[in-house]
Motif scaffolding. Structure first.
Motif, PDB file in Angstrom:
ATOM      1  N   VAL A  89       7.475   0.876  -3.820  1.00 25.20           N
ATOM      2  CA  VAL A  89       6.922   0.611  -5.153  1.00 25.20           C
ATOM      3  C   VAL A  89       7.034   1.929  -5.902  1.00 25.20           C
ATOM      4  N   PRO A 249       0.649   6.429  -7.220  1.00 22.82           N
ATOM      5  CA  PRO A 249       0.711   5.086  -7.801  1.00 22.82           C
ATOM      6  C   PRO A 249      -0.451   4.824  -8.768  1.00 22.82           C
ATOM      7  N   GLN A 253       0.215  -0.376  -9.419  1.00 23.85           N
ATOM      8  CA  GLN A 253       1.203  -0.177  -8.347  1.00 23.85           C
ATOM      9  C   GLN A 253       0.558  -0.273  -6.963  1.00 23.85           C
TER      10      GLN A 253
END
Ligand SMILES: Nc1ncnc2c1ncn2[C@@H]1O[C@H](COP(=O)(O)OP(=O)(O)O)[C@@H](O)[C@H]1O
Ligand SMILES: [Mg+2]
Length: 323
Positions: A89, A249, A253
């Motif tokens: 990700v 993140p 995310q």
């Protein structure tokens, strides 16, 4: 196919000279690419670069990575990449960089025909646990080449004179085939350069390495990864064709990563939104740690599915650890 390269190929086979063999093979691949035989060039590249079985069933052997001449430690480790971009990700900028570098490589000839250089020297930087090493592996998968991880500890801890020789050996290896060479935790080198307590000779070694990086014209992609942006001075940034930033993140995310990892593990309705907000501010590696931690505890209890309380407890443990 040019007669000269074929002769070189046959001579190299006769004398068991692997380096000459690879150089001739590389020249043949480039020639096929110039003739727009992209599928053949790609197949030849795979056969020569990636270990395993060729279509005829013969085993394709990768040359061994170089070793430190004094203590015989391997200076690098070769791995077949098993991680893909879809396992990660990442921000759009990281994804664009990785797919872009792979696309350039797939169309190398078109760029070469127009005199446009490929991006071959890449710097990955960002906090620990946010995907620099995994990103390099994913890039190797996209490029369809083996991943060669340079062990900077082995390279550097040897005698000073040997360090430069080791780096030269790695660069020579980078000419022998098409790999992705990862100089992981590259700050080990950058730090030596700036540290006033270090001996002047080390600075010379670092400068020699940077020069080798500058002059590298071979078929491999070189990736350096570092956690410390400030250790790398501007002169160093300029050496790279692209600089890719990996960030911690966002909560969104984290949710994505939780869903991605939990899609392959049995779970019973954990509250993803709550889990994500509790993990806010932590790196991707922490998110993954929490999931494994929860799964481990569930399996040890004799159960099969990650539950909301198990994930909650694992997140609590994750938050208490340093990251
Ligand atoms: N962007 C990401 N997406 C998914 N998982 C990640 C990501 N970044 C890190 N991880 C996971 O965290 C672990 C450590 O990541 P790593 O790539 O070694 O981080 P870094 O090299 O930046 O310190 C890996 O096992 C990886 O699966
Ligand atoms: Mg790493």
């Amino acid at each position: 196919m040019a007669g000269r390269e074929l002769k070189q190929l046959f001579t190299a086979f006769g004398t068991r000279d692997e380096l000459s063999f690879r150089r001739a093979a590389q020249a043949i691949i480039e020639e096929e690419e110039a003739k727009q035989h992209h599928a053949l060039a790609r197949d030849l590249r795979r056969l020569i670069a990636v270990g395993g079985e060729s279509s005829s069933g013969d085993t394709v052997v990768l040359p061994d990575p170089p070793r430190d001449r004094d203590n015989d430690w391997p200076l690098a480790e070769v791995r077949q990449p098993s991680r893909y971009l879809t396992d990660l990700v990442v921000n759009e900028s990281v994804e664009t960089a990785i797919t872009g570098i792979a696309a350039e490589s797939a169309h190398a000839q078109i760029l070469a025909d127009h005199g446009v250089p490929l991006r071959r020297r890449i710097l990955f930087w960002g906090p620990p646990g946010c995907g620099k090493t995994s990103g390099a592996e994913a890039l190797a998968s996209e490029l369809g080449v083996p991943l060669v991880v340079v062990r900077l500890d082995s390279v550097i801890s040897s005698y000073l004179g040997q360090t430069a020789a080791n780096l030269r050996q790695i660069m020579e290896y980078a000419h022998q085939g098409r790999w992705l060479i990862l100089f992981d935790e590259f700050d080990a080198i950058g730090r030596l350069r700036d540290d006033p307590t270090e001996h002047g000779e080390i600075k010379r070694v670092v400068n020699a390495f940077l020069q080798m990086l500058d002059q590298y014209q071979g078929p491999s992609t070189l990736v350096a990864a570092t956690n410390h942006e400030r250790l790398l001075d501007t002169a160093l940034w300029r050496r790279f064709d692209d600089v890719v930033e990996f960030r911690k993140p966002t909560v969104h995310q984290i949710r994505q990563l939780l869903r991605l990892r939990l899609s392959r593990i049995p779970s019973s309705r954990p509250d993803i939104d709550r889990a994500a907000s509790l993990l806010k501010g932590l790196p991707h590696a922490a998110v993954e740690f929490a999931i494994w931690d929860a799964y481990r505890s569930i399996l040890l209890e004799g159960n099969q599915e990650i539950t909301a309380p198990a994930l909650g407890a694992a997140i609590e443990r994750t938050r208490q650890r340093p990251w």
